[in-house]
Design an enzyme around this catalytic site. Sequence first.
Site, PDB file in Angstrom:
ATOM      1  N   ILE A  65      46.007  12.526  51.825  1.00  0.00           N
ATOM      2  CA  ILE A  65      46.332  11.276  52.356  1.00  0.00           C
ATOM      3  C   ILE A  65      47.306  11.625  53.773  1.00  0.00           C
ATOM      4  CG2 ILE A  65      47.497   8.930  52.054  1.00  0.00           C
ATOM      5  CD1 ILE A  65      44.538   9.416  50.313  1.00  0.00           C
ATOM      6  N   GLU A  66      47.047  11.266  54.763  1.00  0.00           N
ATOM      7  CA  GLU A  66      47.819  11.571  55.909  1.00  0.00           C
ATOM      8  C   GLU A  66      48.389  10.144  56.405  1.00  0.00           C
ATOM      9  OE1 GLU A  66      47.227  13.508  60.448  1.00  0.00           O
ATOM     10  OE2 GLU A  66      45.534  13.512  58.997  1.00  0.00           O
TER      11      GLU A  66
END
Length: 132
Positions: A126-127
């Site tokens: 997850i960015e």
Amino acid sequence: MTPQVTSIDHLVLTVRDMPASIAFYTETLGMSQVTTRHSDGSTRVALSFGSQKINLHQAGQEFAPCAKHPTPGSADLCFLSTSSLELWQGHFTALGVEVIEGPVRRTGATGAIQSLYIRDLDANLIEVSIPT
């Protein structure tokens, strides 16, 4: 003329633990849970944010049609935010969520971004990014 798509409406994540995944995305990323009942009697859960959503499928109980090989932990997602990365870093720290990289400069769909990387409970990457 070739037809073109214009945006993403939703995507699907296959998860191992539905309640834990809902808690992670609502508490960690501020998404909202949306539960709908369909005409076939099934209940489906999604996570809503902005004008998009993520549909959640329980691993082994996916709704048809689905990906040929639905697999928890196979996604790499980038979310944009208007909150500072410093605020996100403090939020993640307070929740005990490890930042595995960042802040780092990257290139997003519309230009330069600065990003933090974490993993969800299924190890999806997850960015969280802000435009720069």
